[in-house]
Write an enzyme that holds these catalytic residues in place. Structure first.
Site, mmCIF file in Angstrom:
data_model
loop_
_atom_site.group_PDB
_atom_site.id
_atom_site.type_symbol
_atom_site.label_atom_id
_atom_site.label_comp_id
_atom_site.label_asym_id
_atom_site.label_seq_id
_atom_site.Cartn_x
_atom_site.Cartn_y
_atom_site.Cartn_z
ATOM 1 N N LYS A 1 32.733 47.608 37.296
ATOM 2 C CA LYS A 1 33.571 46.432 37.596
ATOM 3 C C LYS A 1 33.097 45.200 36.829
ATOM 4 C CE LYS A 1 33.182 46.239 42.028
ATOM 5 N NZ LYS A 1 32.179 47.318 42.088
ATOM 6 N N THR B 1 31.549 45.138 33.888
ATOM 7 C CA THR B 1 31.924 45.241 32.475
ATOM 8 C C THR B 1 33.416 44.993 32.291
ATOM 9 O OG1 THR B 1 32.208 47.643 32.611
ATOM 10 C CG2 THR B 1 30.070 46.849 31.916
ATOM 11 N N ARG C 1 28.489 37.461 40.650
ATOM 12 C CA ARG C 1 27.353 37.272 41.548
ATOM 13 C C ARG C 1 26.037 37.371 40.779
ATOM 14 N NH1 ARG C 1 28.159 42.028 45.481
ATOM 15 N NH2 ARG C 1 29.177 42.864 43.627
ATOM 16 N N LYS D 1 20.235 51.118 40.640
ATOM 17 C CA LYS D 1 21.467 50.780 39.925
ATOM 18 C C LYS D 1 21.227 50.001 38.637
ATOM 19 C CE LYS D 1 26.027 48.817 41.005
ATOM 20 N NZ LYS D 1 26.049 47.623 40.160
ATOM 21 N N ALA E 1 28.093 43.840 49.112
ATOM 22 C CA ALA E 1 29.369 44.070 49.800
ATOM 23 C C ALA E 1 29.235 45.055 50.951
ATOM 24 C CB ALA E 1 30.421 44.569 48.814
ATOM 25 N N PHE F 1 31.536 46.712 45.170
ATOM 26 C CA PHE F 1 31.820 48.092 45.563
ATOM 27 C C PHE F 1 33.324 48.377 45.599
ATOM 28 C CE2 PHE F 1 27.475 47.657 47.594
ATOM 29 C CZ PHE F 1 26.834 48.407 46.612
ATOM 30 N N PHE G 1 34.964 56.411 29.537
ATOM 31 C CA PHE G 1 33.644 56.863 29.114
ATOM 32 C C PHE G 1 33.793 57.812 27.920
ATOM 33 C CE2 PHE G 1 31.272 56.373 33.455
ATOM 34 C CZ PHE G 1 31.631 55.042 33.465
ATOM 35 N N TRP H 1 33.447 48.510 26.720
ATOM 36 C CA TRP H 1 32.028 48.835 26.558
ATOM 37 C C TRP H 1 31.691 49.036 25.079
ATOM 38 C CZ3 TRP H 1 28.879 52.772 24.773
ATOM 39 C CH2 TRP H 1 27.532 52.729 25.187
#
Length: 693
Positions: free
Chosen positions: A143, A145, A167, A178, A397, A428, A517, A546
């Site tokens: 999210k 990116t 954030r 993560k 979240a 999330f 991806f 990306w």
């Protein structure tokens, strides 16, 4: 796809996806130390000098002219480091800030004064875009990116004023599982080391403020247990230079007790006792200490064991810093005064007579506001392509409300103007972060979004379609690497469809952004976009930010621009006047898909108490796993027929919400077997950081 040979630098033993190259192409791995130009020369020399290699081309290339592609494999931190950010004062001037509205923290970032809101109060707001997502795998679905790629496309390519509001990442995930939250590839906030680590110290300020309150609680209980009313009063209201007066915060406490006197010597013994005795019940203290580190062994601790604490022993625990109510207050306040008022109203526990005890009763809320006075200002940074970003607040979240600050959004909306775009992110899945964005943040801010961008990945959709478990640090099963249209369709018709429906509950149009991806096939990408539209999305587009930056998000930017022209019939999911139990039930049934919810005896008694204290009209902030629509992390897709268990309920009165804990949800994460910190290091000669992502 047109190359006869592909040269890979820095790829190690990484397998090249078959969708990247022609079947007969030659793949050459080179040492990462080689520069692309040198590697190209080496590759040509290798092909020409080695008969067994050049023979592959001679069959089809009689003139020996080869098309060569050189791929330089670089990490996120290397990409970030390769781009020099424009000076923050230059960035500020470009977006319309005055020099006196900026507080620089070095060359690359700065705090922005809240007085900007007063100066631009008549400026119309821009378009307000929320980025949410489907239920993620433990690896995250991108999210951040997508948010960054979208604003880069809007600003650098469509030439529209735009701002990202993100954030601040917690050091818990950064050093845990993560990783950081600066984005990735060519869609990043830079410098990513500064973004992912201390930034401007806001989380440290929250930690200090939170723990000051915790220290005040235990100290007050000790002093009340070991001193008479008279001794307490003499120490709380001392004579200084022959003068004895109440401080302003003590006057406020007297007023709440119904005492209108202002002269200390005029209080009766009964009034003195009421003033000095908070009489906190140790078993009903709800305030915990915090630390911005994943540390499971601090979930339950015992304090007061030293002999100097005179037997004042009690059980308590630590939360992660971003779960502190002070973090939620920072994110929901719309001014310094509002923040100060909210801090004063924080309830830290209950007295033995059953009354709430606040931070203001402790006399500490003014000092907490002082610690937070700089943290309330958003931090200005930029993306790789020079698009402005506000970084502010960082509540999770799953255990908090999961959104960046109201103030950052409001400032950005004024700066971009009527035709501009502000893109903010909810944590999330849409069932958690987006639901809280609408029901909590939008109530506090008064702002209404124009469109929701729902981020999905083929990987997560395969998981929801019945694929095997995905674990951080473990190789992906082959189902996630090879084409599998059946799994993709299953995930689309379950989780993706449900998350689109959740957004529609609030009357906001949805654009699905498929974060592509390298292992995704064209058939899988086309299938996701097709099904998303049939499930109610206004549009669904693949995103290549990306690998391509803003250029890879142009299609999404056009889709978002088009969606903002459509009417948004925004509505809340429930009225705040609805009873607490019914508000929880509404979220459980309409958002999560539960048959019903079940309250533990402790949760029932808490609800009765909160109703007695007048907190029944606060919105709900569910603390629930982010890995499933249900409370069971292993239930993927769109589970139904379950009963949602409410283990406990807390009240964040200063932040302004009721906080049910679902199932076994913990407010202090733990570290895995192999945390991210194994790969993070510092070069003592260059001072360069490695391993952050």
């Amino acid at each position: 796809m047109q190359a006869d040979a592909v040269v890979l630098l820095g790829a190690g033993n990484m397998e090249v996806p078959p969708t990247w190259i022609r079947p007969e192409a030659l793949i050459i791995h080179c040492e990462p130390a080689l520069k692309p130009g040198v590697a190209t020369c080496v590759a040509f020399d290798l092909i020409n000098k080695q008969p067994h290699l050049s023979f592959l081309f001679w069959k089809t290339k009689s003139d020996h002219n080869y098309m060569l592609c050189c791929v330089f494999w670089v990490s996120d931190i290397e990409i970030s480091r390769a781009q020099t950010p424009k000076p923050v004062d230059q960035l500020a001037e470009e977006i319309g800030l005055l020099p006196e509205e900026l507080e620089a923290y070095g060359r690359n970032k700065a705090k922005v004064q809240l007085s900007l809101l007063d100066r631009l109060h008549s400026q119309p707001d821009g378009n307000y875009v929320l980025v949410a997502g489907i239920t993620p795998t433990p690896l995250g679905e991108g999210k951040s990116t997508v948010t960054i790629g979208l604003v880069q496309a809007l600003s650098a390519h469509l030439k529209l004023n735009s701002f990202a509001c993100l954030r601040q990442p917690s050091q818990g995930p950064t050093f845990g599982v993560k990783g950081g939250a600066a984005g990735g590839g060519y869609a990043q906030v830079i410098p990513m080391e500064e973004f992912n680590l201390h930034l401007t110290g806001d989380i440290h300020a929250i930690t200090a403020a939170n723990n000051l309150v915790a220290a005040a609680i235990d100290a007050r209980m000790l002093h009340e247990a070991t001193q008479s009313d008279k001794a307490l009063f003499n120490r709380l209201v001392p004579t200084v230079n022959g003068v004895r007066t109440f401080s302003p915060i003590q006057i406020s406490r007297l007023r709440r007790l119904g005492i209108s006197k202002t002269e200390p010597t005029s209080l009766t013994p009964q009034e003195v006792s009421a003033f000095v005795r908070l009489d906190l019940d140790p078993s009903k203290i709800t305030w915990q200490r915090v630390l911005d580190t994943n540390d499971r062994f601090l979930r339950k601790i015992t304090v007061g064991q030293a002999s100097t604490e005179k037997g004042q022993i009690r059980e308590t625990g630590f939360d992660i810093a971003v779960a502190s109510e002070i973090m939620a207050i920072l994110a929901l306040s719309d001014s310094l005064k509002d923040m100060k008022d909210r801090l004063a109203h924080m309830v830290v526990g209950t007295s033995r007579s059953g009354g709430p005890v606040t931070a203001e009763d402790l006399g500490v809320s003014g000092a907490v506001a002082v610690l937070m006075k700089d943290a309330i200002k958003p931090t200005l940074m930029q993306t790789l392509e020079g698009t402005p970003v506000f970084v502010h607040a960082g509540p999770f979240a799953n255990i908090a409300h999961g959104n960046s600050s109201v103030l950052a959004d409001k400032l950005a909306l004024k700066l971009v103007g009527r035709d501009g775009f502000v893109v903010t992110e909810a944590g999330f899945g849409a069932d958690i972060g987006m639901e809280k964005f609408f029901n909590i943040k939008c109530r506090a801010s008064g702002l209404r979004p124009n469109v929701v961008v729902l981020v999905a990945t083929v990987r997560a959709l395969k998981m929801h379609g019945g694929g095997p478990n995905v674990s951080a640090g473990a190789p992906l099963p082959r189902e996630y690497i090879n084409e599998n249209l059946s799994l993709v369709a299953g995930g689309c018709h379950s989780n993706l469809k449900k998350q689109i429906q959740i957004a529609h509950l609030f009357g906001v149009p949805v654009v699905v952004a498929l974060n592509v991806f390298k292992t995704d096939t064209r058939a899988e990408i086309d299938l996701v976009c097709q099904i998303a539209k049939t499930c109610g999305a206004s549009d669904a587009v693949p995103c290549h930010h990306w690998s391509q930056g803003g250029r890879g998000c142009l299609e999404l930017a056009q889709a978002v621009k088009e969606a903002t022209r459509r009417p948004s019939n925004f509505q809340f999911l429930y009225p705040t006047e609805m009873p607490i139990v019914e508000k929880i039930r509404t979220i459980a049934q309409k958002v999560y898909g539960a048959n019903d919810m079940e309250l533990s005896p402790e949760a029932k008694s808490k609800i009765d108490y909160y109703n007695q204290q007048g907190y029944g009209s606060l919105p709900i902030c569910m603390a629930k796993t982010h890995l499933s629509l249900s409370h069971m992390a292993d239930k993927k897709g769109a589970p139904t027929g379950f009963i949602l268990p409410i283990r406990d309920i807390r009240a964040s009165v200063g932040a302004g919400f009721i906080y049910p804990l679902v199932g076994t949800m913990s407010t202090m994460p733990g570290l895995p077997t192999r945390p991210c910190f194994y790969d993070i290091d510092l070069d003592p000669d260059t001072e360069e950081i490695t391993g952050l992502f």
